[in-house]
Write a protein that holds these residues in place. Structure first.
Motif, PDB file in Angstrom:
ATOM      1  N   TYR A 158       0.793  -1.231   0.000  1.00 58.22           N
ATOM      2  CA  TYR A 158       0.000   0.000   0.000  1.00 58.22           C
ATOM      3  C   TYR A 158       0.825   1.281   0.000  1.00 58.22           C
ATOM      4  O   TYR A 158       0.292   2.346   0.248  1.00 58.22           O
ATOM      5  CB  TYR A 158      -1.002   0.028   1.166  1.00 58.22           C
TER       6      TYR A 158
ATOM      7  N   LEU B 107      -5.450   0.206  -1.243  1.00 57.79           N
ATOM      8  CA  LEU B 107      -5.949   0.599   0.075  1.00 57.79           C
ATOM      9  C   LEU B 107      -7.409   0.191   0.251  1.00 57.79           C
ATOM     10  O   LEU B 107      -7.809  -0.277   1.316  1.00 57.79           O
ATOM     11  CB  LEU B 107      -5.798   2.108   0.282  1.00 57.79           C
TER      12      LEU B 107
ATOM     13  N   THR C 103       2.129   6.882   1.246  1.00 56.77           N
ATOM     14  CA  THR C 103       1.325   6.310   0.169  1.00 56.77           C
ATOM     15  C   THR C 103       0.960   7.427  -0.784  1.00 56.77           C
ATOM     16  O   THR C 103       1.165   8.603  -0.481  1.00 56.77           O
ATOM     17  CB  THR C 103       0.073   5.596   0.707  1.00 56.77           C
TER      18      THR C 103
ATOM     19  N   TYR D 126      -1.914   4.044  -5.082  1.00 53.25           N
ATOM     20  CA  TYR D 126      -2.211   2.892  -4.223  1.00 53.25           C
ATOM     21  C   TYR D 126      -3.680   2.846  -3.782  1.00 53.25           C
ATOM     22  O   TYR D 126      -4.053   1.979  -3.000  1.00 53.25           O
ATOM     23  CB  TYR D 126      -1.327   2.918  -2.973  1.00 53.25           C
TER      24      TYR D 126
END
Length: 195
Positions: free
Chosen positions: A63, A101, A93, A97
């Protein structure tokens, strides 16, 4: 490119370094820390030296990326918090991502329900395996901040970011990042032969 299989395109399609760097710059503008605060709000363009520093000073984790020095030095295999990245100050992050997530949040919620329904496990085992409410809140908040950051963009900026995300995710999929692939063993189709 109108191929039926992505594998066909991937045999000769390559993302150039310049295009990858542009995509990384665009995605980095939408980078968040574990609290959902934008890290690179004012970043317009990263220098080549910054690209190199980032590649050396961070390691890919689920992530996002980790900047914790001992974990970076160990190639991501020395995580002191056992990959509970959203609770670590070294975690970063970005918008690329977001699908990961969201899948992570769905897994946390699904696992919480499965563990709560497990009848044949000791209380300590359930407590140890149960995703915490704080972790779920953190992931939800992070997803919301990333989406809000995307919603703050006008249509042309959003299209540029979405294209950059596509390039970054494609590049991420084509690189293995040290994660081993484990194949299922093939069955032995030959009958036992006497010695």
């Amino acid at each position: 490119m109108d191929h039926r299989r992505l594998d066909t395109t991937q045999t000769y399609y390559r993302v150039t370094e310049e295009r990858r760097c542009e995509a990384v710059d665009r995605v980095t503008e939408m980078q968040f820390d574990r609290h959902g605060r934008r890290i690179w709000r004012q970043a317009k363009e990263l220098l080549d030296s910054e690209h190199a520093r980032r590649a050396v000073g961070e390691v890919a984790v689920p992530y996002g990326v980790c900047t914790e020095p001992s974990n970076v030095a160990a190639g991501g295999h020395d995580c002191p918090v056992r990959f509970r990245c959203v609770g670590c100050g070294h975690f970063r992050t970005d918008i690329s991502y977001l699908p990961d997530l969201e899948a992570y949040l769905a897994d946390l919620l699904r696992n919480r329900e499965r563990i709560a329904a497990a009848l044949d496990a000791d209380d300590w085992a359930k407590a140890e395996a149960m995703p915490s409410d704080e972790e779920i809140r953190r992931v939800r908040r992070l997803i919301k901040r990333v989406k809000d950051g995307l919603d703050d963009l006008d249509a042309s900026q959003r299209a540029e970011v979405e294209e950059a995300v596509s390039v970054v995710r494609r590049g991420r999929q084509s690189v293995l990042l040290g994660m081993p692939r484990v194949r299922q063993p093939l069955p032995d189709l030959r009958p036992e032969r006497p010695l």
